[in-house]
Design a protein around this motif. Structure first.
Motif, PDB file in Angstrom:
ATOM      1  N   GLU A 317       0.830  -1.202   0.000  1.00 15.25           N
ATOM      2  CA  GLU A 317       0.000   0.000   0.000  1.00 15.25           C
ATOM      3  C   GLU A 317       0.869   1.259   0.000  1.00 15.25           C
ATOM      4  N   ARG A 320       2.297   1.805  -3.475  1.00 13.07           N
ATOM      5  CA  ARG A 320       1.306   2.403  -4.379  1.00 13.07           C
ATOM      6  C   ARG A 320       1.101   3.881  -4.070  1.00 13.07           C
ATOM      7  N   LEU A 321       1.134   4.229  -2.771  1.00 15.87           N
ATOM      8  CA  LEU A 321       0.926   5.625  -2.380  1.00 15.87           C
ATOM      9  C   LEU A 321       2.063   6.514  -2.870  1.00 15.87           C
ATOM     10  N   LEU A 324       1.532   7.533  -6.504  1.00 14.24           N
ATOM     11  CA  LEU A 324       0.111   7.801  -6.764  1.00 14.24           C
ATOM     12  C   LEU A 324      -0.077   8.651  -8.018  1.00 14.24           C
ATOM     13  N   CYS A 399      -7.454  12.733  -2.990  1.00 16.54           N
ATOM     14  CA  CYS A 399      -6.769  11.541  -3.533  1.00 16.54           C
ATOM     15  C   CYS A 399      -5.667  11.071  -2.598  1.00 16.54           C
ATOM     16  N   GLN A 402      -7.378   9.463   0.537  1.00 12.83           N
ATOM     17  CA  GLN A 402      -8.006   8.178   0.222  1.00 12.83           C
ATOM     18  C   GLN A 402      -7.027   7.160  -0.353  1.00 12.83           C
ATOM     19  N   ARG A 403      -5.809   7.615  -0.691  1.00 14.01           N
ATOM     20  CA  ARG A 403      -4.733   6.755  -1.199  1.00 14.01           C
ATOM     21  C   ARG A 403      -5.112   6.060  -2.508  1.00 14.01           C
ATOM     22  N   CYS A 404      -5.865   6.770  -3.337  1.00  9.94           N
ATOM     23  CA  CYS A 404      -6.227   6.250  -4.656  1.00  9.94           C
ATOM     24  C   CYS A 404      -6.674   7.426  -5.514  1.00  9.94           C
ATOM     25  N   SER A 444     -15.828   1.863   1.336  1.00 11.59           N
ATOM     26  CA  SER A 444     -14.530   1.187   1.465  1.00 11.59           C
ATOM     27  C   SER A 444     -14.702  -0.245   1.947  1.00 11.59           C
ATOM     28  N   ASN A 447     -15.995  -2.354  -0.933  1.00 18.24           N
ATOM     29  CA  ASN A 447     -14.913  -2.640  -1.883  1.00 18.24           C
ATOM     30  C   ASN A 447     -13.989  -3.719  -1.355  1.00 18.24           C
TER      31      ASN A 447
END
Length: 582
Positions: A317, A320-321, A324, A399, A402-404, A444, A447
């Motif tokens: 995670e 990915r952050l 981003l 964004c 929310q890390r996306c 969340s 999901n």
């Protein structure tokens, strides 16, 4: 036996008044205040004030006697005394107009060095990082100040340089984790050496002078004097640990500090943002990224324990952050605040630019067709490009939290924005939770459930394999043995046919569908039961724990009252919005 005198032991000896401390240290009030701020010595509140003040009922400022004895051995006390002597001698030279001797004395001005105090207060590097919150908030504030009577231009320039160096470390190591916009300013939180550091960057407003009654700039400048030395040490250590040269060197021509730039506030501010949009010269940072990827590979090769699974999930995670906004190019319009957006976009791998004819430091123009997002904060635009999204600035902040990458249709130009929720609150708190936050939490969780279901179906399909002849033979033999064992049990029981029929009818009645009955709850009875239960709990508490029990109950009542007030406020706002819509 000698009789003990009153107030010669206990709290009367442990505490000392400020007037007695000034007499003992032989310093003025300003020098004593400066010494206490630099050394980290603050007034104390005694348990019994009248005993500590030797019978006096007046409210006095008290210090620990050990702290004052600790200040007696500090070397900078002599420097502060030299300041007093220096002031007297220079005053005499001015009075007799001996300017030659005055010039000689000004060249020998006593210098106050507090490097050893920083090392004394923070014996380890982690201790200094833990105490960075107030340091960064104050230095970011002072970096926006002009030259004042109690704040020289050199001090604000030093704060500006140190904060820019710290922001460059945050950007290049991609340590930023959370951000929030508030009335006070922009809240940032970064992960530095495993420690969470939170600071506030103020909004850019024209400076408005305050009276001395509102803000004491002299005391604040003493704190800044200590924090600049501290942040200089921290920046040096952080840069060398990350493989960067200190002081930092930048690629390209970055506008340097000059007297012409400091005359205009807009130029002064745009030069600072131009420096943030430039890259650092590095030699070892690429090797650091390779080691991070290797560590992630080692986690993937480890055993499937719960802790390793959790660490692996957090590492993925975080990876990915950090990337981003990688591959995205942002163009900022002139009406948008650029500094926080430049920090955010560059901290997560994106590229950013603006109009080079208005501000310095731009890397590409608005006509560039590779731009993916243009950040706008005005109701309408003239020329628009189909290849990019026109969004409002809040999209970048949401964004990150929310890390996306969120859908941009809710952040288009002229669209009413969704509420900007704080990422610093606890999700599982007992206080009031806004309905927007509840909807986000539900989304969340749904999901996550969908992801788990897809993963489980993939595992089932992966685990399925065709059976061979030997396995089929073994399964057939086991099933045959179970059937024979069941028949033997029926022969032993010898149940009659009538009993079997009654048993079947009972099973049919139990499985039949019947009409339900409405059960009404009596709220008065429920409230009475709750009150009785609370009284029983209060009776069971021991006498020595009753004060603690009352404190807990009081805190619970305060939280419930705050929750009720926030709900009432929300209902009033919704009713007002409904009336306006009608």
């Amino acid at each position: 036996m000698r009789r003990l005198k009153k107030y010669n032991s206990g709290e009367a000896v442990q505490y000392i008044t400020r007037r007695a401390a000034l007499r003992k240290l032989q310093l003025s009030l300003n020098d004593f205040r400066r010494l206490c701020i630099i050394k980290g010595v603050y007034p104390r509140e005694p348990k019994h004030r009248r005993r500590a003040q030797k019978g006096s009922s007046d409210i006095k400022i008290l210090y620990h006697a050990k702290d004052i004895r600790f200040l007696l051995h500090e070397p900078i006390v002599w420097t502060l005394r030299d300041y007093k002597i220096f002031g007297k001698k220079t005053g005499r030279d001015r009075a007799v107009k001996d300017f030659r001797n005055l010039k000689r004395r000004l060249a020998l001005f006593p210098e106050l060095r507090i490097d050893h105090i920083v090392k004394e207060r923070y014996p380890t590097f982690i201790d200094a990082i833990k105490d960075l919150d107030d340091c960064l908030t104050l230095l970011f504030l002072f970096s926006t100040f002009p030259s004042l009577r109690l704040i020289p231009r050199e001090q604000s320039l030093l704060c500006r340089r140190l904060t820019m160096e710290f922001l460059h470390y945050i950007i290049n190591t991609r340590s930023l984790r959370k951000v929030f916009i508030s009335i006070k300013g922009f809240y940032f939180q970064a992960d530095i050496k495993g420690q969470k550091v939170t600071w506030i960057m103020p909004h850019h407003y024209p400076f408005k002078p305050h009276s001395k009654a509102e803000v004491d700039f002299k005391v604040m400048s003493i704190f800044v004097e200590f924090y600049t030395i501290m942040l200089g040490f921290v920046n040096y250590r952080l840069y060398h640990s990350a493989g960067y040269a200190y002081p930092p060197r930048f690629h390209g021509d970055v506008i340097a500090d000059s007297e012409d730039n400091f005359k205009d506030e807009l130029t002064y501010w745009s030069d600072r943002i131009a420096v943030l949009n430039s890259d650092l010269v590095s030699t070892e940072h690429e090797a650091d990224e390779e080691t991070e990827e290797m560590d992630l590979d080692l986690l993937e090769q480890g055993q499937n324990s719960n802790r390793l699974m959790k660490l692996r999930k957090e590492a993925q995670e975080l990876k990915r952050l950090r990337t981003l906004f990688k591959g995205l190019k942002f163009f900022i319009n002139r009406e948008v605040p650029r500094e926080p957006l430049v920090i955010l976009i560059r901290s997560f791998g994106g590229k950013v630019s603006w109009d080079r004819t208005v501000f310095a430091g731009a890397t590409f123009d608005e006509i560039d067709e590779t731009i993916t997002h243009q950040i706008v904060d005005r109701p309408a635009l003239g020329e628009q490009y189909i290849s990019r999204d026109y969004i409002q600035p809040q999209w970048v902040f949401d964004c990150v939290n929310q890390r996306c990458l969120l859908p941009t249709n809710r952040y288009f130009v002229g669209v009413t924005l969704p509420p900007h929720l704080s990422p610093f609150v606890d999700i599982n708190r007992e206080s009031y939770v806004p309905p927007e936050e509840e909807s986000l939490q539900n989304e969340s969780t749904s999901n996550l459930q969908k992801k788990k279901e897809t993963v489980s179906t993939e595992k089932e399909t992966m685990n399925f394999f065709p059976l061979n002849d030997e396995q089929l033979q073994v399964a057939y033999m086991e099933e045959k043995a179970d059937i024979e064992q069941y028949d033997q049990k029926d022969d032993r029981n010898n149940i009659s046919e009538d009993e079997k029929e009654t048993h079947k009818s009972q099973n049919a009645m139990s499985m039949s569908v019947q009409a339900g009955k409405v059960h009404k709850e009596n709220k008065r009875v429920i409230h009475k039961n709750n009150v009785d239960e609370h009284r029983l709990q209060a009776r069971m508490v021991k006498s020595r724990h009753r004060n603690l029990f009352r404190k807990l109950i009081r805190e619970k009542q305060v939280k419930e009252k705050e929750k009720w007030l926030l709900r009432k406020k929300r209902r009033a706002i919704e009713a007002r919005e409904g009336d306006n819509s009608k």
